[in-house]
Design an enzyme around this catalytic site. Structure first.
Site, short mmCIF file in Angstrom:
data_model
loop_
_atom_site.label_atom_id
_atom_site.label_comp_id
_atom_site.label_asym_id
_atom_site.label_seq_id
_atom_site.Cartn_x
_atom_site.Cartn_y
_atom_site.Cartn_z
N HIS A 1 0.87 -1.18 0.00
CA HIS A 1 0.00 0.00 0.00
C HIS A 1 0.90 1.22 0.00
O HIS A 1 1.82 1.30 0.80
CB HIS A 1 -0.91 -0.02 1.23
CG HIS A 1 -2.03 0.97 1.14
ND1 HIS A 1 -1.81 2.32 1.19
CD2 HIS A 1 -3.35 0.81 0.97
CE1 HIS A 1 -2.98 2.95 1.06
NE2 HIS A 1 -3.93 2.05 0.93
N ARG B 1 -6.42 10.40 -0.18
CA ARG B 1 -6.09 10.95 -1.51
C ARG B 1 -7.36 11.15 -2.33
O ARG B 1 -7.45 12.07 -3.12
CB ARG B 1 -5.10 10.02 -2.21
CG ARG B 1 -3.68 10.20 -1.69
CD ARG B 1 -2.73 9.15 -2.22
NE ARG B 1 -3.02 7.84 -1.64
CZ ARG B 1 -2.98 6.70 -2.30
NH1 ARG B 1 -2.67 6.69 -3.57
NH2 ARG B 1 -3.25 5.58 -1.70
#
Lengths: 549, 263
Positions: free
Chosen positions: A327, A347
Site C-alpha cells: 500500500h 487521496r
C-alpha cells in the site's frame, strides 16, 4: 508525545509554502499528469519489490513446483505438518457438519450466512475471535456500480486494467456483476452506509476508478461490515456454530483425495478436534504477517498464510501468489504507528503526495503498485524523501488540503479514526501533513478458484484474500471488501450445492499429508520447517535466547 | 530530532519490531503487577511483547479498530483507573497494566426481518436493562474510543435511535464499558442492535441500488462481461485507456458519460 519536533516543523514549511498553488490547481480540476502505460511498466520494473530477484526462489514441491515465490512463502509451502509426530484418532469425529468454514473474517462469515440461508448446518473455525481479520481493518470503502452513470461493465474495465490485464476474466465478471447485490444485501442487514438524506449512496473515486463508486461508512467501512455480518451470524445460533481460538491445522481427505474435513487445534487447551464436513471452505486470509522482504504490514495479527499451506498440501493449485501489494501510504512516523494504513480515501478527498521540497511528484490516484513505485523512486532514487529519527524514509501526504478543499471539519468528519490515531501523538492531521512510505498490505494471489469459489480439489472451496485470480497482479482500493463478500457468498451457495450431492460419510485420512511429506524427502528437503505457523513471533532476541522451550 | 535532507537511505527490514530511537530512556512498567524494564515510546502491546509475552488472546488488528486489546491501567500511587487500547496507548513510567481479553456480555438474538413492534419497543423488549441506566457516567469515562456512552444510552432511552446509532458509530466493541456498568448494561451490544435497525429502518433505502439489482437480475451485465472476456488484451487495453473519467466534483445521480451504450 508532542507531535513533530522542530526539524520536522521546519520541513513542513516547504509543504505549506507550495500548498496554496496546489489547492488552486485542484480547484480548477487540474491534476499532476498520470504515468503513461509504458512509464507504468518501466517504473514498476525498476522500483516495485515484486520485480526484484533477491528474496525470492522457486518452490521445490507441490502443484506449483518450479514457480518463484517470496522466500518466506516458499519455505512454508515446503513445510511439514504439525501433526507429523502426533498420534491422532480420526475414527470418531468430534463435529459433523454440512459446511466447515476455516477463518471467520468477512468471507467466512458471508459464506456461513449464505449457507445458513440454504438450510445448511455450518461450523466456523477461527484462530482468534470471530471477526479478527483484515476485513475489520479496511477503511476506505467498497466498490459497486450502482449509480446511473456507471455500470458493472465499467467496473470490469477498471478492475482488469488496474490488474494489468492479468486477472481471471470469469472472476472479474462475477465480482463486478454481484457488487450491487452485495451492497444491497448489506443495506438490508442494516449497515450504516454514508448516504444523502434521500437514501442515495454517497460515492467517491478511488485509485484507478473511472467512476465514483466507492461506498463507505465513515473511515471504518470494513469494521462496520464485519460488525453487521458477525451480528447476523450470531443471531443464527440454530445453524451457525462458531469455535474461536481453534484454528484448522490440517485438512482431511478420503482415498480419492477429496476434502472431507479438517483437524482443528484449541490454542488454549492444546487439544485437537476432528471435524467431518460435506464441504470445506478456506477463508483464512493472507500472508501479511510473514513480513515479506522485511516490510512492516498493515495486516491483523493472524495473517500467516495457514489456509494456503493446508490447501497446497491437499493438492490445490495456486495463482499469482508471487504478487504482493504494497500500500503506497503506510505510516512511518510516529514510530508507534509504523506500518499502519492511511486509507486511500485521504487521496480520494484531495490530499497530495509531496517531497521534501514541497513538490508534487506523482498523480495521487495511480493504481496502488504504481503509486508505491512512485514513492519508492522519490525516496531512494531521486533522494527527495524525508528520513525519520529511526532511519525510515518517507514522503508527505498533505492531508490539510482536505479541509481547504471541502470545508473546515471534513477531516474530522470523514476520517475520525485516523484523526484520533494521530491526535494521540500530538499531530493534528487536519493541520499537519503525515509521513508515509509503502507498507505490505495485501496478498494479490492465492488459491486458484473458479467463479463458484471451487478450488482444484473436490470438496474444497476458497474465498477472500486466501484466493487468487480476481485482482490479477494488482488490486484496486474498495475491491477487497467486495471480493470477500462476493466470493464468500458464492462459496456458501456452491458449498450448499456440493453438500446436497454428498452423503457426509466421507472417510477421514491424512493420506495427502503422508504423500506430501514423502515428496519433501524426494526433493531433498531434509529439515522442513513446521507449518502453518499460526501466529507470528515478536519475542525479542534478549528474551528468546533465555527461554527454556 | 535528526530529519536529514537528501540522505541515501535503505529501507529497514525489521517487520513489526519497533526500533527504539537511539539512547531511548528505559522505564519500569508493571504487567499484571510484575515489574519489567522497557524502552520508552513503545505501545502497551509492543511493550508486553518486548518483555517476552506471546499473545493468543488480547491481540487482533494491532491498529486500533478490532477491540481485542481493551486495557485497564493505573499509575503507581494514583487512585485513578484509566483505560486504553493496548495497541494504541503508549507505555509510561510506572504504569500498572491488565488487559481484559473477554467479558461476558448480554446479547439476545433477534430477527431484523420479522419485528412486530417499533424499533424502540423492540429495544425495550431486548434490552430492558438499558432503561435502568443510573446516569453515573462511568461508561463514558471508561471508553477507550472517547465515545460518550452514557449520552447514547440516554438517546436510546428517549427513542432517538438514529442519534444513538450515530453517537455509537466509532465503537470497537471491546466491552470495557459493560465491565464497569453498575446497572449491568451491555451498552455495546445494545448499540449494535440500534445501529442495524437504524441502517435498515430509519435511513431511507437507496432506490438507485434497488433498480440496479433488478437490472442485474435480468442477466444484462453477465452478457456484457462475457463479451469483454472474449476480447484480446490489446482490445481491452484500448477500451481501458479510452474510458471516460467521471469528474471529481460531478453531481451524483445527474452525471452521465458519453458512452451510454454500456450503462
Amino acid at each position: 508525545m508532542s507531535g513533530y519536533g522542530e526539524e520536522f516543523q521546519k520541513l513542513i514549511e516547504a509543504v505549506e509554502a507550495s500548498r496554496p498553488a496546489r489547492v488552486e490547481m485542484a480547484k480548477r480540476g487540474e491534476a499532476f499528469p498520470a504515468l503513461t502505460m509504458t512509464q507504468r511498466e518501466e517504473w514498476l520494473g525498476k522500483y516495485h519489490p515484486d520485480y526484484k530477484d533477491e528474496g525470492r526462489r522457486a518452490v521445490k514441491v507441490g502443484p506449483n513446483e518450479g514457480q518463484v515465490f517470496p522466500e518466506e512463502v516458499s519455505e512454508l509451502l515446503e513445510s511439514k505438518s504439525i501433526l507429523s509426530d502426533l498420534k491422532i484418532d480420526l475414527s470418531k469425529p468430534d463435529y459433523e457438519t454440512d459446511l466447515l468454514v476455516i477463518g471467520a473474517g468477512g468471507a467466512g462469515t458471508a459464506a456461513a450466512l449464505a449457507a445458513s440461508d440454504q438450510g445448511l448446518k455450518v461450523l466456523v473455525s477461527t484462530k482468534l475471535r470471530h471477526g479478527d481479520s483484515n476485513t475489520v481493518m479496511a477503511e476506505g470503502g467498497i466498490q459497486g456500480a450502482d449509480q446511473e452513470g456507471d455500470s458493472p461493465y465499467f467496473h470490469y474495465l477498471d478492475v482488469i486494467g488496474g490488474g494489468h490485464f492479468t486477472n481471471d476474466p470469469a472472476l472479474v465478471g462475477a465480482m463486478t456483476n454481484d457488487a450491487p447485490i452485495i451492497i444491497d444485501w448489506l443495506e438490508r442487514m442494516g449497515m450504516m452506509f454514508d448516504k444523502f438524506p434521500d437514501g442515495r449512496m454517497k460515492v467517491r473515486h478511488g485509485g484507478g476508478t473511472s467512476r465514483k463508486r466507492m461506498h463507505s461508512a465513515g473511515d471504518m467501512t470494513g469494521a462496520e461490515i464485519m460488525r453487521v455480518v458477525r451480528d447476523e451470524a450470531r443471531n443464527r445460533t440454530d445453524t451457525i456454530d462458531i469455535l474461536e481460538f481453534s484454528p484448522a491445522v490440517e485438512l482431511l481427505t478420503d482415498d480419492n483425495g477429496d476434502v472431507t474435513g479438517a483437524v482443528l487445534y484449541n490454542l488454549e487447551t492444546k487439544e485437537y478436534y476432528v471435524v467431518r464436513a460435506k464441504s470445506v471452505l478456506i477463508s483464512s486470509g493472507g500472508f501479511g504477517r510473514l513480513h515479506i522482504q522485511g516490510f512492516p504490514t498493515t495486516n491483523h495479527y493472524g495473517a500467516t498464510a495457514d489456509g494456503i499451506i493446508m490447501a497446497y498440501r491437499a493438492g490445490a493449485a495456486l495463482q499469482d501468489l508471487d504478487s504482493t501489494q504494497y500500500h503506497p501510504t503506510g505510516v512511518v512516523y510516529p514510530e508507534q504507528n509504523v506500518g499502519l494504513l492511511i486509507t486511500e480515501k485521504v487521496r480520494g478527498l484531495g490530499a497530495q503526495l509531496v517531497n521534501i521540497d514541497g513538490e508534487q511528484f506523482c498523480f495521487p490516484l495511480e493504481p496502488r503498485d504504481v503509486e508505491s513505485a512512485c514513492v519508492i523512486r522519490e525516496c531512494l532514487d531521486i533522494e527527495k524523501g524525508i528520513v525519520t529519527p529511526t532511519g525510515r524514509p518517507g514522503v508527505w501526504l498533505d492531508s490539510p488540503m482536505i479541509d481547504i478543499l471541502h470545508g473546515e471539519g471534513t477531516v474530522r468528519k470523514e476520517l475520525p479514526a485516523k484523526y484520533i490515531q494521530f491526535k494521540r501523538y500530538g499531530i493534528d492531521i487536519s493541520k499537519q501533513p503525515m509521513l508515509i512510505y509503502p507498507t505490505l498490505h495485501y496478498q494479490n494471489g492465492g488459491i486458484k478458484i473458479g467463479a463458484d469459489a471451487a478450488t482444484s480439489v473436490p470438496g474444497l472451496f476458497g474465498a477472500g484474500e486466501v484466493a487468487g485470480g480476481v485482482h490479477g497482479r494488482n488490486r484496486l482500493m474498495g475491491n477487497s471488501l467486495l471480493d470477500v463478500l462476493v466470493f464468500g457468498r458464492r462459496a456458501g451457495l456452491a458449498a450448499a450445492e456440493h453438500a446436497g450431492k454428498t452423503k457426509g460419510d466421507g472417510k477421514l485420512t491424512l493420506g495427502h499429508v503422508t504423500e506430501f511429506e514423502k515428496s519433501l524427502k524426494d526433493a531433498g528437503i531434509k529439515k522442513p520447517t513446521v507449518g502453518p505457523i499460526i501466529l507470528p513471533d515478536y519475542t525479542p532476541d534478549h528474551v528468546k535466547s533465555r527461554q527454556w522451550c | 530530532m535528526a530529519a536529514k535532507k537528501k540522505t541515501k537511505v535503505v529501507p529497514l527490514s525489521v517487520g513489526d519490531k519497533t526500533i527504539p530511537p537511539e539512547g531511548a530512556k528505559m522505564i519500569p512498567i508493571y504487567v499484571m503487577g510484575k515489574r519489567y524494564i522497557i524502552p520508552e515510546t513503545l505501545t502497551l502491546m509492543k511493550a508486553i511483547e518486548y518483555v517476552g509475552y506471546k499473545y493468543t488472546r488480547g491481540c487482533g488488528c494491532r491498529g486500533g479498530i478490532c477491540g481485542a486489546c481493551g486495557t485497564f491501567y493505573r499509575f503507581e500511587g494514583d487512585y485513578k483507573l484509566r483505560t486504553g487500547l493496548a495497541c494504541q496507548t503508549v507505555a509510561e513510567e510506572n504504569m500498572i497494566i491488565a488487559q481484559l481479553p473477554f467479558f461476558p456480555s448480554n446479547r439476545p438474538n433477534y430477527d431484523l426481518e420479522n419485528q412486530k413492534g417499533t424499533p424502540h419497543e423492540e429495544l425495550r423488549a431486548l434490552y430492558p436493562e438499558v432503561f435502568k441506566c443510573v446516569g453515573c457516567g462511568t461508561c463514558t469515562r471508561t471508553c477507550p474510543m472517547d465515545i460518550d456512552v452514557m449520552d447514547y444510552v440516554a438517546l436510546m432511552k428517549r427513542g432517538d435511535l438514529r442519534g444513538a446509532a450515530q453517537k455509537s458509530f466509532d465503537c470497537v466493541m471491546c466491552g470495557l464499558c459493560a465491565s464497569r456498568c453498575p446497572a449491568q448494561i451491555s451498552q455495546f451490544t445494545a448499540a449494535m442492535y440500534v445501529r442495524r435497525v437504524t441502517g435498515k429502518k430509519i435511513f431511507p433505502k437507496a432506490e438507485h441500488l434497488t433498480n440496479r439489482v433488478e437490472e442485474i437480475n435480468t442477466g444484462k451485465y453477465a452478457k456484457m462481461h462475457k463479451e469483454l472476456a472474449e476480447k484480446g488484451k490489446e482490445e481491452l487495453k484500448e477500451l481501458y485507456v479510452k474510458r471516460e473519467r467521471e469528474p471529481d466534483m460531478s453531481e451524483q445521480g445527474k452525471w452521465l458519460p458519453e458512452d451510454k451504450e454500456n450503462l
